[in-house]
Design an enzyme around this catalytic site. Sequence first.
Site, mmCIF file in Angstrom:
data_model
loop_
_atom_site.group_PDB
_atom_site.id
_atom_site.type_symbol
_atom_site.label_atom_id
_atom_site.label_comp_id
_atom_site.label_asym_id
_atom_site.label_seq_id
_atom_site.Cartn_x
_atom_site.Cartn_y
_atom_site.Cartn_z
ATOM 1 N N HIS A 30 -16.480 26.680 38.524
ATOM 2 C CA HIS A 30 -16.243 25.674 37.943
ATOM 3 C C HIS A 30 -16.667 25.875 36.192
ATOM 4 O O HIS A 30 -15.727 25.526 35.393
ATOM 5 C CB HIS A 30 -17.413 24.396 38.217
ATOM 6 C CG HIS A 30 -17.053 23.706 39.239
ATOM 7 N ND1 HIS A 30 -17.943 23.531 40.153
ATOM 8 C CD2 HIS A 30 -15.737 23.318 39.830
ATOM 9 C CE1 HIS A 30 -17.512 23.143 41.503
ATOM 10 N NE2 HIS A 30 -16.182 22.575 41.097
ATOM 11 N N LYS A 73 -15.941 12.014 49.637
ATOM 12 C CA LYS A 73 -16.795 13.051 50.406
ATOM 13 C C LYS A 73 -18.391 12.589 50.341
ATOM 14 O O LYS A 73 -18.630 11.734 49.416
ATOM 15 C CB LYS A 73 -16.707 14.526 49.261
ATOM 16 C CG LYS A 73 -15.167 15.099 49.397
ATOM 17 C CD LYS A 73 -15.356 16.299 48.361
ATOM 18 C CE LYS A 73 -14.156 16.774 48.292
ATOM 19 N NZ LYS A 73 -14.031 17.775 47.363
HETATM 20 P P1 ADP Z 1 -12.887 18.081 43.779
HETATM 21 O O1 ADP Z 1 -13.726 17.453 44.768
HETATM 22 O O2 ADP Z 1 -11.981 17.040 43.192
HETATM 23 O O3 ADP Z 1 -11.691 19.248 44.474
HETATM 24 P P2 ADP Z 1 -14.372 19.940 42.693
HETATM 25 O O4 ADP Z 1 -15.651 19.956 42.444
HETATM 26 O O5 ADP Z 1 -14.329 20.849 44.128
HETATM 27 O O6 ADP Z 1 -13.735 18.854 42.759
HETATM 28 O O7 ADP Z 1 -13.492 21.007 41.806
HETATM 29 C C1 ADP Z 1 -13.338 20.381 40.532
HETATM 30 C C2 ADP Z 1 -12.225 21.464 39.792
HETATM 31 O O8 ADP Z 1 -12.669 22.540 39.874
HETATM 32 C C3 ADP Z 1 -10.820 21.422 40.810
HETATM 33 O O9 ADP Z 1 -10.008 21.351 39.774
HETATM 34 C C4 ADP Z 1 -11.071 22.544 41.529
HETATM 35 O O10 ADP Z 1 -9.748 23.053 41.791
HETATM 36 C C5 ADP Z 1 -11.682 23.478 40.444
HETATM 37 N N1 ADP Z 1 -12.541 24.605 41.090
HETATM 38 C C6 ADP Z 1 -13.645 24.747 41.955
HETATM 39 N N2 ADP Z 1 -13.989 25.696 42.324
HETATM 40 C C7 ADP Z 1 -13.162 26.630 41.573
HETATM 41 C C8 ADP Z 1 -13.193 27.926 41.401
HETATM 42 N N3 ADP Z 1 -13.804 28.853 42.189
HETATM 43 N N4 ADP Z 1 -12.268 28.644 40.392
HETATM 44 C C9 ADP Z 1 -11.510 27.736 39.868
HETATM 45 N N5 ADP Z 1 -11.475 26.503 39.794
HETATM 46 C C10 ADP Z 1 -12.069 25.854 40.799
#
Ligand code: ADP
Length: 162
Positions: A17, A41
């Site tokens: 992130h 979630k």
């Molecule tokens: P959501 O629950 O909406 O998927 P997340 O907290 O999992 O949200 O992720 C928020 C954003 O960060 C999303 O766009 C996700 O694709 C991106 N993201 C999460 N982990 C990674 C990573 N390792 N590399 C690139 N982007 C990521």
Amino acid sequence: MANAVVPGSFDPVTNGHLDIIARAAGMFEQVTVAVARNSSKTPLFSTEERLEMLAEVCTVYPNVTVDAFEGLLVSYALGRGATVIVRGLRAVSDFEYELQMALMNRRLNSAVETVFMMTGADYSYLSSNIVKEIARLGGSIEGLVPNSVGQRLQQKLGKPRC
Ligand code: ADP
């Protein structure tokens, strides 16, 4: 230059992130990292805890602020003066859901554009879920999350790291 929103669950924020947030901070004037309150979630960390962790690690970026939102993302973004939603893309498996969300958001309000950033090579396998799973099982999460987040995970799960 436009303002952007980086939305997500951030349960908890990972180095994957942060890589996206740092790159967005370099591209957009003001960036809001927005924690979704109404996610389907069941989170490990409360919204307030997720905001605290994000605020700690984002202080190094002067144009990044951290906030929580509920309701429609496009309405929230426009309310913050942002016309761009930034999402990260990891594997092909992210694509279908992200395409659906981006098209729906454009249909809801075409003034807001979704921009995708490819994951950093070191983070393509990294998700909040896998980090929580490894931490639960007592594995090392060093290098996957900021140290302050690692400590919080340890406290929350009551597991020593090996
Ligand atoms: P959501 O629950 O909406 O998927 P997340 O907290 O999992 O949200 O992720 C928020 C954003 O960060 C999303 O766009 C996700 O694709 C991106 N993201 C999460 N982990 C990674 C990573 N390792 N590399 C690139 N982007 C990521």
